[in-house]
Design a protein around this motif. Structure first.
Motif, PDB file in Angstrom:
ATOM      1  N   ASP A 133       0.852  -1.188   0.000  1.00  0.00           N
ATOM      2  CA  ASP A 133       0.000   0.000   0.000  1.00  0.00           C
ATOM      3  C   ASP A 133       0.887   1.236   0.000  1.00  0.00           C
ATOM      4  OD1 ASP A 133      -2.321   1.452  -0.092  1.00  0.00           O
ATOM      5  OD2 ASP A 133      -3.211   0.481   1.678  1.00  0.00           O
ATOM      6  N   ARG A 134       0.277   2.381  -0.228  1.00  0.00           N
ATOM      7  CA  ARG A 134       1.023   3.637  -0.167  1.00  0.00           C
ATOM      8  C   ARG A 134       1.113   4.082   1.292  1.00  0.00           C
ATOM      9  NH1 ARG A 134       2.298   5.365  -5.022  1.00  0.00           N
ATOM     10  NH2 ARG A 134       1.084   4.613  -6.806  1.00  0.00           N
ATOM     11  N   VAL A 135       2.311   4.541   1.671  1.00  0.00           N
ATOM     12  CA  VAL A 135       2.575   4.898   3.060  1.00  0.00           C
ATOM     13  C   VAL A 135       2.806   6.407   3.155  1.00  0.00           C
ATOM     14  CG1 VAL A 135       4.032   4.475   5.073  1.00  0.00           C
ATOM     15  CG2 VAL A 135       3.619   2.634   3.405  1.00  0.00           C
ATOM     16  N   PRO A 136       1.895   7.152   3.792  1.00  0.00           N
ATOM     17  CA  PRO A 136       2.032   8.613   3.876  1.00  0.00           C
ATOM     18  C   PRO A 136       3.377   9.071   4.431  1.00  0.00           C
ATOM     19  CG  PRO A 136      -0.147   7.937   4.589  1.00  0.00           C
ATOM     20  CD  PRO A 136       0.638   6.677   4.408  1.00  0.00           C
ATOM     21  N   ALA A 137       3.881   8.377   5.468  1.00  0.00           N
ATOM     22  CA  ALA A 137       5.137   8.791   6.103  1.00  0.00           C
ATOM     23  C   ALA A 137       6.357   8.525   5.225  1.00  0.00           C
ATOM     24  CB  ALA A 137       5.300   8.079   7.444  1.00  0.00           C
ATOM     25  N   LEU A 138       6.169   7.775   4.161  1.00  0.00           N
ATOM     26  CA  LEU A 138       7.266   7.480   3.223  1.00  0.00           C
ATOM     27  C   LEU A 138       7.007   8.184   1.894  1.00  0.00           C
ATOM     28  CD1 LEU A 138       7.719   3.684   3.994  1.00  0.00           C
ATOM     29  CD2 LEU A 138       9.158   5.574   4.774  1.00  0.00           C
ATOM     30  N   ASN A 139       6.557   9.427   1.989  1.00  0.00           N
ATOM     31  CA  ASN A 139       6.279  10.251   0.803  1.00  0.00           C
ATOM     32  C   ASN A 139       5.234   9.606  -0.107  1.00  0.00           C
ATOM     33  OD1 ASN A 139       8.276  11.918   1.824  1.00  0.00           O
ATOM     34  ND2 ASN A 139       9.874  11.120   0.474  1.00  0.00           N
ATOM     35  N   ASN A 140       4.354   8.837   0.530  1.00  0.00           N
ATOM     36  CA  ASN A 140       3.246   8.183  -0.175  1.00  0.00           C
ATOM     37  C   ASN A 140       3.707   7.158  -1.210  1.00  0.00           C
ATOM     38  OD1 ASN A 140       0.419   8.130   0.082  1.00  0.00           O
ATOM     39  ND2 ASN A 140       0.172   9.051  -1.935  1.00  0.00           N
ATOM     40  N   GLU A 141       4.908   6.631  -1.005  1.00  0.00           N
ATOM     41  CA  GLU A 141       5.420   5.597  -1.901  1.00  0.00           C
ATOM     42  C   GLU A 141       4.754   4.256  -1.581  1.00  0.00           C
ATOM     43  OE1 GLU A 141       7.546   5.811  -4.409  1.00  0.00           O
ATOM     44  OE2 GLU A 141       8.011   7.931  -4.166  1.00  0.00           O
ATOM     45  N   GLN A 142       4.728   3.362  -2.592  1.00  0.00           N
ATOM     46  CA  GLN A 142       4.224   2.008  -2.370  1.00  0.00           C
ATOM     47  C   GLN A 142       5.253   1.203  -1.593  1.00  0.00           C
ATOM     48  OE1 GLN A 142       3.184   0.667  -6.445  1.00  0.00           O
ATOM     49  NE2 GLN A 142       1.307  -0.029  -5.495  1.00  0.00           N
ATOM     50  N   ALA A 143       4.792   0.515  -0.570  1.00  0.00           N
ATOM     51  CA  ALA A 143       5.712  -0.293   0.228  1.00  0.00           C
ATOM     52  C   ALA A 143       4.993  -1.497   0.809  1.00  0.00           C
ATOM     53  CB  ALA A 143       6.317   0.545   1.359  1.00  0.00           C
TER      54      ALA A 143
END
Length: 337
Positions: free
Chosen positions: A212-222
């Motif tokens: 899913d996209r992670v807001p705290a990781l610049n909204n990257e997929q992780a």
């Protein structure tokens, strides 16, 4: 090879039809010749009687050969149709089985990759820098842990970031604070992977979140893997907090779906996908629909293929790898017939 067989069967069929048509044509000419001969024999009277008998016999033979040719054409058409159908069925089965094998290969490759991630998180959670950070909870210990995480990231390029989370869910150290400026201090207490990691029974256990996209990781997929950091780094030690590792999903998944061994012709008409347990597309060889589109396929078994409209759909359910059971994902190939 199967294409060559079907092509040869079609060519033989066409050649046979052409020759039968030629025979029928010649025999029709012979019948007309016999009719003309009888007319001439009748015109000359008694002198042509013998020719009349010969003409009658020629006409009878010609009619018989025309009938045989018609029967042969009917039998040939029927046999050829069955041969072509059998060949097409064989071609479909061969193609379907091959695409099913490729679908299995796709999900197997990602499972093997993610198995290593489950090993990484359990190993790094015992690192003395992670343990000391949560045992002492001082800025110096957090900084030391961050340096250690940054060092790990220099060698492990498949991660977006690695981070230490205290028992309250607050991120206290990460390996790339300059890149992910909102990660330090971020509240992860509401994340399922954090809660599951805090509940693990030993250092052998881990938790994982779906891509899913992670807001705290610049909204990257992780895909985030996590496990408890325990007192003394012991497998049964007291839970001090959590280590989270964020697998950089997009480039790794793209390399897998793009790397499937298809011919140029197959690649133009085939979409390769990774699909999660809810049938959500999490990777696609054409880049479309990722995380927003759901794959409309109906698996009947662990792996297989079927035809839907003008599409051949091949799929394989995750078999897991070693101690990694997988997340219920599928490899799916959708190819135009």
């Amino acid at each position: 090879m199967q294409d060559d067989i079907l092509k040869l069967a079609y060519e033989v069929s066409q050649m046979t039809r052409e020759k039968i048509h030629l025979i029928a044509s010649v025999m029709n000419e012979a019948k007309f010749l016999a009719i003309n001969t009888r007319i001439e024999a009748a015109r000359v009277g008694q002198a042509g009687a013998a020719f009349g008998l010969l003409a009658d016999e020629m006409g009878r033979i010609a009619s018989r050969i025309v009938g045989i040719a018609a029967e042969l054409r009917s039998a040939t058409d029927s046999s050829t149709d069955r041969l072509l159908k059998a060949g097409n069925d064989l071609l479909l089965r061969g193609r379907g089985e091959r695409l099913t094998d490729l679908a299995l290969n796709v999900v197997d490759l990602i499972d093997r990759n993610l198995y290593e991630r489950s090993c990484d998180v359990r190993w790094w959670a015992t690192d003395s820098a992670m343990v000391q950070a949560l045992e002492s909870r001082t800025p110096q210990a957090y900084q030391h842990a961050a340096k250690r995480l940054a060092t790990i990231l220099q060698s492990y390029t498949v991660y977006l970031d690695l981070f230490v989370v205290d028992p309250n869910g607050k991120v206290v150290a990460c390996g790339r604070p300059e890149t992910h400026r909102s990660l330090l201090g971020y509240d992860m207490s509401g994340e399922a992977w954090f809660a599951r990691a805090m509940r693990t029974q030993s250092g052998e256990d881990y938790a994982v979140a779906d891509v899913d996209r992670v807001p705290a990781l610049n909204n990257e997929q992780a895909a985030i893997y996590s496990t408890a950091i325990r007192a003394g780094g012991e497998a049964r030690g007291q839970v001090l907090g959590v280590l989270g590792i964020a697998f950089d999903w997009a480039p790794q998944a793209e390399a897998i779906v793009q790397g499937v061994r298809l011919s140029d012709a197959e690649r133009d008409q085939t979409r390769v996908m990774l699909v999660d347990a809810h049938k959500r597309i999490i990777a696609s060889s054409n880049g479309s629909g990722v995380s927003g589109e759901y794959c409309k396929f109906t698996p009947q078994e662990e792996r297989g293929y079927y035809v839907s409209g003008d599409k051949l759909i091949a799929y394989a359910h995750t078999p897991g790898y070693e101690t990694y059971k997988g997340l219920g994902w599928y490899g799916v190939l959708e190819s135009t017939l």
